[in-house]
Design a protein around this motif. Structure first.
Motif, PDB file in Angstrom:
ATOM      1  N   ALA A 146      59.354 115.377  18.073  1.00  0.00           N
ATOM      2  CA  ALA A 146      60.482 114.514  17.688  1.00  0.00           C
ATOM      3  C   ALA A 146      61.798 115.083  18.215  1.00  0.00           C
ATOM      4  O   ALA A 146      62.669 114.337  18.677  1.00  0.00           O
ATOM      5  CB  ALA A 146      60.532 114.360  16.172  1.00  0.00           C
ATOM      6  N   GLY A 147      61.953 116.399  18.157  1.00  0.00           N
ATOM      7  CA  GLY A 147      63.160 117.027  18.686  1.00  0.00           C
ATOM      8  C   GLY A 147      63.282 116.848  20.182  1.00  0.00           C
ATOM      9  O   GLY A 147      64.364 116.580  20.712  1.00  0.00           O
ATOM     10  N   ALA A 148      62.160 116.981  20.895  1.00  0.00           N
ATOM     11  CA  ALA A 148      62.163 116.769  22.340  1.00  0.00           C
ATOM     12  C   ALA A 148      62.518 115.325  22.666  1.00  0.00           C
ATOM     13  O   ALA A 148      63.300 115.050  23.580  1.00  0.00           O
ATOM     14  CB  ALA A 148      60.807 117.135  22.931  1.00  0.00           C
ATOM     15  N   ALA A 149      61.937 114.391  21.909  1.00  0.00           N
ATOM     16  CA  ALA A 149      62.238 112.971  22.126  1.00  0.00           C
ATOM     17  C   ALA A 149      63.712 112.684  21.854  1.00  0.00           C
ATOM     18  O   ALA A 149      64.363 111.949  22.614  1.00  0.00           O
ATOM     19  CB  ALA A 149      61.351 112.105  21.239  1.00  0.00           C
ATOM     20  N   ALA A 150      64.256 113.265  20.785  1.00  0.00           N
ATOM     21  CA  ALA A 150      65.682 113.072  20.474  1.00  0.00           C
ATOM     22  C   ALA A 150      66.559 113.626  21.590  1.00  0.00           C
ATOM     23  O   ALA A 150      67.580 113.030  21.946  1.00  0.00           O
ATOM     24  CB  ALA A 150      66.022 113.741  19.141  1.00  0.00           C
ATOM     25  N   THR A 151      66.159 114.749  22.152  1.00  0.00           N
ATOM     26  CA  THR A 151      66.914 115.346  23.256  1.00  0.00           C
ATOM     27  C   THR A 151      66.912 114.430  24.472  1.00  0.00           C
ATOM     28  O   THR A 151      67.963 114.169  25.065  1.00  0.00           O
ATOM     29  CB  THR A 151      66.316 116.717  23.626  1.00  0.00           C
ATOM     30  N   VAL A 152      65.751 113.924  24.824  1.00  0.00           N
ATOM     31  CA  VAL A 152      65.640 113.054  25.995  1.00  0.00           C
ATOM     32  C   VAL A 152      66.421 111.759  25.781  1.00  0.00           C
ATOM     33  O   VAL A 152      67.165 111.312  26.658  1.00  0.00           O
ATOM     34  CB  VAL A 152      64.156 112.766  26.311  1.00  0.00           C
ATOM     35  N   ILE A 153      66.247 111.144  24.621  1.00  0.00           N
ATOM     36  CA  ILE A 153      66.939 109.880  24.337  1.00  0.00           C
ATOM     37  C   ILE A 153      68.445 110.074  24.343  1.00  0.00           C
ATOM     38  O   ILE A 153      69.190 109.271  24.921  1.00  0.00           O
ATOM     39  CB  ILE A 153      66.446 109.287  23.002  1.00  0.00           C
ATOM     40  N   THR A 154      68.919 111.145  23.716  1.00  0.00           N
ATOM     41  CA  THR A 154      70.361 111.413  23.698  1.00  0.00           C
ATOM     42  C   THR A 154      70.883 111.644  25.103  1.00  0.00           C
ATOM     43  O   THR A 154      71.962 111.160  25.461  1.00  0.00           O
ATOM     44  CB  THR A 154      70.674 112.629  22.804  1.00  0.00           C
ATOM     45  N   MET A 155      70.121 112.339  25.929  1.00  0.00           N
ATOM     46  CA  MET A 155      70.560 112.590  27.302  1.00  0.00           C
ATOM     47  C   MET A 155      70.638 111.292  28.091  1.00  0.00           C
ATOM     48  O   MET A 155      71.576 111.090  28.866  1.00  0.00           O
ATOM     49  CB  MET A 155      69.603 113.575  27.979  1.00  0.00           C
ATOM     50  N   ILE A 156      69.683 110.393  27.887  1.00  0.00           N
ATOM     51  CA  ILE A 156      69.697 109.107  28.585  1.00  0.00           C
ATOM     52  C   ILE A 156      70.895 108.270  28.145  1.00  0.00           C
ATOM     53  O   ILE A 156      71.560 107.639  28.966  1.00  0.00           O
ATOM     54  CB  ILE A 156      68.376 108.346  28.353  1.00  0.00           C
ATOM     55  N   VAL A 157      71.190 108.297  26.842  1.00  0.00           N
ATOM     56  CA  VAL A 157      72.257 107.449  26.305  1.00  0.00           C
ATOM     57  C   VAL A 157      73.645 107.986  26.628  1.00  0.00           C
ATOM     58  O   VAL A 157      74.501 107.259  27.138  1.00  0.00           O
ATOM     59  CB  VAL A 157      72.087 107.260  24.780  1.00  0.00           C
ATOM     60  N   VAL A 158      73.894 109.259  26.336  1.00  0.00           N
ATOM     61  CA  VAL A 158      75.259 109.785  26.469  1.00  0.00           C
ATOM     62  C   VAL A 158      75.494 110.604  27.737  1.00  0.00           C
ATOM     63  O   VAL A 158      76.635 110.903  28.069  1.00  0.00           O
ATOM     64  CB  VAL A 158      75.684 110.613  25.233  1.00  0.00           C
TER      65      VAL A 158
END
Length: 107
Positions: free
Chosen positions: A73-85
């Motif tokens: 979940a932490g890895a997914a949050a990192t990837v999603i945040t990087m894509i968004v911001v």
């Protein structure tokens, strides 16, 4: 209980530190000297540009998977945040906060 005397150095310790410094400096110097010989255009230049990311992912993914669902979940949050911001620091903070909160609340 007694502690080691940290004010004296053995010859082996000093030689080890100097050897590690020489190897580190040699690697950096070798990289600088070889940089002119690396391809600047073409397929190999593209591969070399992507190499640091590939090395980072090869360390990061097994680490996230071995941490279980919270790590994933932490890895997914990192990837999603990087894509968004598109901000590396924000992405790392998002992943770390999610993992810390998950470990705190879920154990």
């Amino acid at each position: 209980m007694s502690f080691a005397d940290l004010t004296t150095f053995s010859t082996a310790s000093v030689l080890t530190i100097l050897g590690m410094a020489a190897v580190t400096y040699g690697m950096r110097l070798g990289g600088l000297l070889m940089a002119d010989r690396l391809p600047q255009h073409g397929r190999w230049a593209h591969v070399l540009e992507r190499l640091p990311g590939a090395v980072l992912i090869s360390v990061w993914v097994p680490s996230a998977l071995s941490a279980g669902p919270i790590g994933i979940a932490g890895a997914a949050a990192t990837v999603i945040t990087m894509i968004v911001v598109r901000n590396l620091f924000a992405a790392m903070v998002a992943g770390m906060v999610l993992v810390a909160a998950g470990r705190y609340f879920l154990g």
